[in-house]
Enzyme design. Structure first.
Site, PDB file in Angstrom:
ATOM      1  N   ASP A   1       0.850  -1.191   0.000  1.00 55.24           N
ATOM      2  CA  ASP A   1       0.000   0.000   0.000  1.00 55.24           C
ATOM      3  C   ASP A   1       0.886   1.241   0.000  1.00 55.24           C
ATOM      4  O   ASP A   1       2.017   1.210   0.517  1.00 55.24           O
ATOM      5  CB  ASP A   1      -0.917   0.026   1.221  1.00 55.24           C
ATOM      6  CG  ASP A   1      -2.074   0.989   1.056  1.00 55.24           C
ATOM      7  OD1 ASP A   1      -3.145   0.553   0.582  1.00 55.24           O
ATOM      8  OD2 ASP A   1      -1.917   2.185   1.378  1.00 55.24           O
TER       9      ASP A   1
ATOM     10  N   CYS B   1     -15.106   0.102  -5.862  1.00 54.59           N
ATOM     11  CA  CYS B   1     -16.325   0.870  -5.615  1.00 54.59           C
ATOM     12  C   CYS B   1     -16.702   1.703  -6.835  1.00 54.59           C
ATOM     13  O   CYS B   1     -17.573   2.570  -6.755  1.00 54.59           O
ATOM     14  CB  CYS B   1     -16.170   1.769  -4.379  1.00 54.59           C
ATOM     15  SG  CYS B   1     -14.871   3.006  -4.531  1.00 54.59           S
TER      16      CYS B   1
END
Length: 407
Positions: free
Chosen positions: A289, A365
């Site tokens: 990340d 999303c």
């Protein structure tokens, strides 16, 4: 010959569908019309407020014949506040629309005929589900602080006394914040800043928090998922829907179809929500990340649960994919992708095609960028097996989708 439509014209239109993004879709002759806060089945009088080459936009002046799918919005700020777009639509129909929109995105952008879209997993709580909310504060000399969300149409702040989609403990915190900031703001308030943001977290879903106390501990928040405690940066990302997050974890674990012998890469792993539940099911887990603080939380989360087979890297996903996996020839069997709304960069997708994992679980999303990225992976030899939508964002235009690709 049809009369040319102009700004300010009023038309009577029946809505045929709802587009991804939330606007109702109708037609006037051959012209496509997009109308916010309309739903399929509505007959409305609209005023044209925008004209483009192939379509026009309008605002509702009157609802002449309401759709059977129309319902009363709970929030008094609805249609001004930019947070929700679907409160006027019955929840069961929201799910139908979102399933259709996921399929349309994969067919139109991903060029996938008849996409394998499963029924949407609904939120147990259509309202009061958010465990985190970000509010905007504006300070002006001699005036009370303005607290709220950004307006749907522009960047102005809409003052809100409460929010219907957040956990009630956030509304209590919002009320306490407002009372704390009551009274005129001096010119040097908040270091002279005219506007800033504040993040409020819920007591629901928190670990070891007494009612009425903040779940924030220093620069971290403690969340509890399936009996496990996760540390998350106070300003960091965490799944929004406290009532559906455990179902999401189960969905991702199922989608990975693990035997216990795999090397798994959790790309865009954040604080390690999925890593925490996947690591005990694989031989080795790698998490990547760009947020160093989140990576620190991920390492601590696994360590505190006694999980020792996880390795985490902070940095650009594409660069780490190249340096730590491709150049070192580190094999990876399964990849979990959960990128931000903009999707994956070209170097990440190219790196995955070179890495050649047997399975990719792509969580997004944003069905449009997910469809774009999936097209690249499909062209590289993968097959789309399943799309599982989860309604992590009831009352809004957003939808989470977990897709399974195999080679």
């Amino acid at each position: 010959m049809e009369k040319r439509i102009e700004i300010g014209d009023r038309l009577e239109v029946t809505m045929d569908s709802v587009a991804f993004g939330g606007s109702g879709v109708g037609r006037h002759g051959r012209l496509v019309l997009f109308v916010p806060f309309a739903v399929d089945g509505d007959t409305v009088e609209i005023e044209i407020d925008g004209i483009r080459r192939s379509y026009a936009t309008g605002r509702i002046c009157r609802i002449l014949n309401p759709s059977p799918f129309r319902t009363e919005a709970k929030c008094p700020h609805y249609e001004r506040c930019g947070g929700c777009q679907y409160q006027h639509i019955a929840y069961a129909h929201q799910l139908e629309l979102k399933k259709r929109q996921v399929g349309e995105a994969l067919a139109r952008i991903g060029k996938v005929p008849d996409p394998p879209v499963r029924e949407v997993l609904p939120s147990p709580m259509p309202y009061a589900y958010r465990g985190k909310a970000e509010f905007h504060l504006r300070f002006a000399p001699g005036k009370s602080a303005l607290i709220g969300y950004k307006e749907a149409a522009d960047s102005r702040i809409v003052p809100v006394s409460r929010c219907e989609i957040v956990d009630e403990s956030i509304n209590r915190s919002l009320d306490m914040l407002r009372k704390k900031l009551e009274g005129p703001s001096p010119s040097n308030r908040r270091g002279g800043k005219g506007e800033e943001r504040v993040v409020l977290w819920s007591e629901a879903g928190a670990a070891s928090v007494e009612p009425g106390h903040s779940p924030v501990r220093g620069n971290r928040v403690l969340r509890q998922v399936k009996g496990k405690i996760l540390r998350v940066p106070a300003w960091g990302f965490f799944q929004a829907n406290s009532s559906l997050v455990e179902t999401m974890v189960d969905t991702v674990v199922r989608a990975c179809a693990l035997s216990g012998a795999e090397n798994l890469l959790d790309a865009y792993c954040g604080s390690g929500l999925f890593s925490l539940f996947l690591a005990p099911r694989v031989q080795r887990l790698f998490g990547v990340d760009g947020d160093r603080e989140a990576i620190g939380c991920a390492e601590e989360n696994l360590r505190e649960e006694g999980v020792s087979n996880g390795e985490f890297y902070a940095g650009d996903v594409g660069e780490i994919l190249k340096k730590h996996f491709l150049e070192r020839k580190t094999p990876v069997d399964v990849v979990v992708l959960d990128p931000p709304r903009i999707g994956c960069s070209a170097d990440v997708l190219d790196g995955l095609l070179r890495l050649k994992p047997s399975r990719i679980v792509y969580i997004s999303c944003n069905p449009t960028t997910q469809a774009r990225d999936m097209r690249r992976l499909l062209d590289g030899g993968y097959t789309l097996k399943e799309l599982q939508p989860l309604d992590m964002f009831p009352q809004t235009k957003h939808i989470e989708v977990a897709g399974i690709l195999e080679r």
